[in-house]
Design an enzyme around this catalytic site. Structure first.
Site, short mmCIF file in Angstrom:
data_model
loop_
_atom_site.label_atom_id
_atom_site.label_comp_id
_atom_site.label_asym_id
_atom_site.label_seq_id
_atom_site.Cartn_x
_atom_site.Cartn_y
_atom_site.Cartn_z
N HIS A 150 28.55 91.63 84.72
CA HIS A 150 27.97 92.77 85.44
C HIS A 150 27.62 93.90 84.46
CE1 HIS A 150 30.64 91.40 89.03
NE2 HIS A 150 29.39 91.05 89.31
N LYS B 212 32.27 87.50 102.36
CA LYS B 212 33.48 87.41 101.52
C LYS B 212 34.51 88.42 102.00
CE LYS B 212 30.66 86.62 97.33
NZ LYS B 212 30.17 87.28 96.09
N ARG C 247 22.16 83.95 86.78
CA ARG C 247 22.97 83.18 85.83
C ARG C 247 22.40 81.76 85.66
NH1 ARG C 247 28.45 84.66 88.77
NH2 ARG C 247 27.01 84.16 90.41
N SER D 146 33.10 86.89 89.53
CA SER D 146 34.30 87.62 89.96
C SER D 146 35.32 86.66 90.57
CB SER D 146 33.93 88.69 91.00
OG SER D 146 33.08 89.64 90.43
O1 PNS Z 1 27.91 90.39 94.46
P1 PNS Z 1 27.40 89.75 95.71
O2 PNS Z 1 28.54 89.49 96.68
O3 PNS Z 1 26.56 88.52 95.46
O4 PNS Z 1 26.42 90.84 96.38
C1 PNS Z 1 25.74 90.58 97.58
C2 PNS Z 1 25.19 91.89 98.16
C3 PNS Z 1 26.35 92.86 98.43
C4 PNS Z 1 24.23 92.52 97.15
C5 PNS Z 1 24.45 91.54 99.48
O5 PNS Z 1 25.36 90.92 100.34
C6 PNS Z 1 23.83 92.77 100.13
O6 PNS Z 1 22.81 93.25 99.70
N1 PNS Z 1 24.48 93.29 101.20
C7 PNS Z 1 24.02 94.47 101.90
C8 PNS Z 1 23.55 94.13 103.31
C9 PNS Z 1 22.07 93.74 103.33
O7 PNS Z 1 21.22 94.54 102.99
N2 PNS Z 1 21.81 92.50 103.73
C10 PNS Z 1 20.47 91.97 103.86
C11 PNS Z 1 19.84 91.52 102.56
S1 PNS Z 1 20.72 90.24 101.74
#
Ligand code: PNS
Length: 159
Positions: free
Chosen positions: A18, A42, A91, A129
């Protein structure tokens, strides 16, 4: 043009992968907002406040980086804050389908918002993570996976 972008994620906890993406984004754009969100798929090990505190420590040397936590849609937050792009690290091929789905959803919800992918540094291609949490909780050495300044805080939190 002042460019304000967001690096979103659950950062549970922040890894060197990150930090690599955030650091590279901070060299490309005027302002990088690191958005700490809850991924509904999660259940986090660290609270949002704890994840923000770890990220603040790990990005102390990057003056154009700010850490925020918020709930709701990323696309809405970006619109409200004048953010023009999402920056994410890719990745491996296995990331692509999920990231592509998110990028297209965000574009639909906010057509002004672009998604920019940075290729992960080869050193961190395998890092996640979840892997850090698993190794740490089983007593393994995570010192080459996480920033030095947050290493002990992660171990203490897992005790
Ligand atoms: O690190 P991660 O868990 O892969 O991150 C995922 C994250 C938090 C970026 C994604 O779940 C997110 O954007 N959540 C916010 C809610 C949202 O906007 N959802 C719709 C688009 S995915």
């Amino acid at each position: 043009m002042h460019t304000k972008v967001i690096c979103p994620g659950s950062f549970d906890p922040v890894t060197l992968g990150h930090i690599d993406i955030i650091t590279r984004a901070s060299k490309m754009f005027d302002c990088v907002v690191v958005g700490v969100l809850n991924n509904l798929a999660k259940s986090p090990m660290f609270t949002t406040a704890e994840r923000i505190a770890l990220l603040e420590k790990a990005t102390q040397g990057l003056p154009n980086v700010e850490i925020v936590g918020f709930d709701g849609l990323l696309a809405d937050y970006a619109r409200e804050q004048g953010i023009t792009a999402i920056v994410k690290g890719l990745r491996a091929v296995s990331d692509f389908e999920y990231e592509f789905q998110q990028a297209l959803t965000n574009k639909k919800l906010n057509p002004e918002l672009e998604t920019v992918f940075l290729t992960s540094n080869s050193e961190f291609m395998y890092l996640s993570s979840s892997m850090v949490k698993q190794v740490a909780s089983l007593g393994g050495d995570i010192s080459s996976f996480v920033p030095e300044c947050v290493h002990d805080e992660i171990l203490n939190r897992l005790k």
